[in-house]
Design a protein around this motif. Structure first.
Motif, PDB file in Angstrom:
ATOM      1  N   VAL A   1      34.850  43.519   4.779  1.00 16.58           N
ATOM      2  CA  VAL A   1      36.115  43.522   4.047  1.00 16.58           C
ATOM      3  C   VAL A   1      35.942  44.226   2.704  1.00 16.58           C
ATOM      4  CG1 VAL A   1      37.828  42.055   2.901  1.00 16.58           C
ATOM      5  CG2 VAL A   1      37.031  41.484   5.202  1.00 16.58           C
ATOM      6  N   GLU A   2      34.824  43.968   2.041  1.00 21.89           N
ATOM      7  CA  GLU A   2      34.580  44.622   0.753  1.00 21.89           C
ATOM      8  C   GLU A   2      34.463  46.133   0.926  1.00 21.89           C
ATOM      9  OE1 GLU A   2      31.883  43.814  -3.160  1.00 21.89           O
ATOM     10  OE2 GLU A   2      30.906  43.552  -1.222  1.00 21.89           O
ATOM     11  N   ASP A   3      33.745  46.573   1.944  1.00 23.33           N
ATOM     12  CA  ASP A   3      33.577  48.008   2.187  1.00 23.33           C
ATOM     13  C   ASP A   3      34.889  48.686   2.550  1.00 23.33           C
ATOM     14  OD1 ASP A   3      30.861  47.798   1.687  1.00 23.33           O
ATOM     15  OD2 ASP A   3      30.290  47.762   3.805  1.00 23.33           O
ATOM     16  N   LEU A   4      35.670  48.029   3.410  1.00 19.61           N
ATOM     17  CA  LEU A   4      36.918  48.626   3.882  1.00 19.61           C
ATOM     18  C   LEU A   4      38.051  48.477   2.868  1.00 19.61           C
ATOM     19  CD1 LEU A   4      36.811  47.324   7.554  1.00 19.61           C
ATOM     20  CD2 LEU A   4      36.467  49.696   6.798  1.00 19.61           C
ATOM     21  N   GLY A   5      38.015  47.407   2.090  1.00 18.44           N
ATOM     22  CA  GLY A   5      39.076  47.146   1.138  1.00 18.44           C
ATOM     23  C   GLY A   5      40.261  46.396   1.726  1.00 18.44           C
ATOM     24  N   TYR A   6      40.118  45.957   2.968  1.00 17.67           N
ATOM     25  CA  TYR A   6      41.179  45.185   3.622  1.00 17.67           C
ATOM     26  C   TYR A   6      40.585  44.443   4.807  1.00 17.67           C
ATOM     27  CZ  TYR A   6      41.135  48.886   7.128  1.00 17.67           C
ATOM     28  OH  TYR A   6      40.749  49.775   8.095  1.00 17.67           O
ATOM     29  N   VAL A   7      41.353  43.513   5.359  1.00 15.39           N
ATOM     30  CA  VAL A   7      40.929  42.788   6.556  1.00 15.39           C
ATOM     31  C   VAL A   7      41.503  43.506   7.767  1.00 15.39           C
ATOM     32  CG1 VAL A   7      41.089  40.625   7.836  1.00 15.39           C
ATOM     33  CG2 VAL A   7      40.853  40.586   5.347  1.00 15.39           C
ATOM     34  N   PRO A   8      40.646  44.085   8.602  1.00 13.89           N
ATOM     35  CA  PRO A   8      41.144  44.751   9.798  1.00 13.89           C
ATOM     36  C   PRO A   8      41.846  43.765  10.712  1.00 13.89           C
ATOM     37  CG  PRO A   8      38.825  45.264   9.419  1.00 13.89           C
ATOM     38  CD  PRO A   8      39.196  44.173   8.472  1.00 13.89           C
ATOM     39  N   ARG A   9      42.940  44.169  11.280  1.00 14.68           N
ATOM     40  CA  ARG A   9      43.670  43.280  12.171  1.00 14.68           C
ATOM     41  C   ARG A   9      43.014  43.236  13.550  1.00 14.68           C
ATOM     42  NH1 ARG A   9      44.665  42.412   7.639  1.00 14.68           N
ATOM     43  NH2 ARG A   9      46.719  42.138   6.771  1.00 14.68           N
ATOM     44  N   THR A  10      42.169  44.220  13.832  1.00 15.72           N
ATOM     45  CA  THR A  10      41.382  44.257  15.058  1.00 15.72           C
ATOM     46  C   THR A  10      39.965  44.595  14.679  1.00 15.72           C
ATOM     47  OG1 THR A  10      43.308  45.051  16.271  1.00 15.72           O
ATOM     48  CG2 THR A  10      41.191  45.277  17.354  1.00 15.72           C
ATOM     49  N   TRP A  11      39.098  43.594  14.626  1.00 16.70           N
ATOM     50  CA  TRP A  11      37.729  43.810  14.163  1.00 16.70           C
ATOM     51  C   TRP A  11      36.967  44.784  15.044  1.00 16.70           C
ATOM     52  CZ3 TRP A  11      35.970  42.684   9.552  1.00 16.70           C
ATOM     53  CH2 TRP A  11      36.610  41.707   8.814  1.00 16.70           C
ATOM     54  N   GLY A  12      37.218  44.765  16.331  1.00 15.26           N
ATOM     55  CA  GLY A  12      36.487  45.634  17.248  1.00 15.26           C
ATOM     56  C   GLY A  12      36.648  47.104  16.921  1.00 15.26           C
ATOM     57  N   ASN A  13      37.788  47.496  16.354  1.00 18.49           N
ATOM     58  CA  ASN A  13      38.048  48.896  16.041  1.00 18.49           C
ATOM     59  C   ASN A  13      37.672  49.259  14.622  1.00 18.49           C
ATOM     60  OD1 ASN A  13      39.126  49.283  18.586  1.00 18.49           O
ATOM     61  ND2 ASN A  13      41.178  48.738  17.928  1.00 18.49           N
ATOM     62  N   SER A  14      37.267  48.283  13.811  1.00 18.18           N
ATOM     63  CA  SER A  14      37.058  48.544  12.385  1.00 18.18           C
ATOM     64  C   SER A  14      35.787  49.322  12.091  1.00 18.18           C
ATOM     65  CB  SER A  14      37.022  47.221  11.608  1.00 18.18           C
ATOM     66  OG  SER A  14      35.880  46.472  11.967  1.00 18.18           O
ATOM     67  N   LYS A  15      34.828  49.317  13.020  1.00 18.58           N
ATOM     68  CA  LYS A  15      33.538  49.959  12.755  1.00 18.58           C
ATOM     69  C   LYS A  15      33.395  51.272  13.510  1.00 18.58           C
ATOM     70  CE  LYS A  15      31.210  45.734  11.549  1.00 18.58           C
ATOM     71  NZ  LYS A  15      30.068  44.868  11.724  1.00 18.58           N
ATOM     72  N   GLN A  16      34.471  51.750  14.075  1.00 22.14           N
ATOM     73  CA  GLN A  16      34.397  53.003  14.837  1.00 22.14           C
ATOM     74  C   GLN A  16      34.626  54.195  13.940  1.00 22.14           C
ATOM     75  OE1 GLN A  16      37.133  52.707  18.092  1.00 22.14           O
ATOM     76  NE2 GLN A  16      35.931  51.139  19.098  1.00 22.14           N
TER      77      GLN A  16
END
Length: 58
Positions: free
Chosen positions: A43-58
């Protein structure tokens, strides 16, 4: 953006209840701590909470 303190307090209660449930079902506390740290880092790196965690690291 306004912050609703009631929503924050409720989220805290919900998280605490979830953590207690996980620990009571046998998940080691160190696993829970590491899980929380990993998600907090994301969350700190992205600056938000992804609504779909599986897609957040792609």
């Amino acid at each position: 953006m306004s912050v609703d303190l009631n929503e924050i307090e409720q989220a805290e209660v919900d998280l605490e209840e979830w953590l207690v449930e996980q620990a009571a079902s046998g998940v080691p506390e160190l696993v829970l701590v590491n899980l929380l740290r990993d998600y907090a880092d994301d969350v700190e790196d992205l600056g938000y909470v992804p609504r779909t965690w599986g897609n957040s690291k792609q």
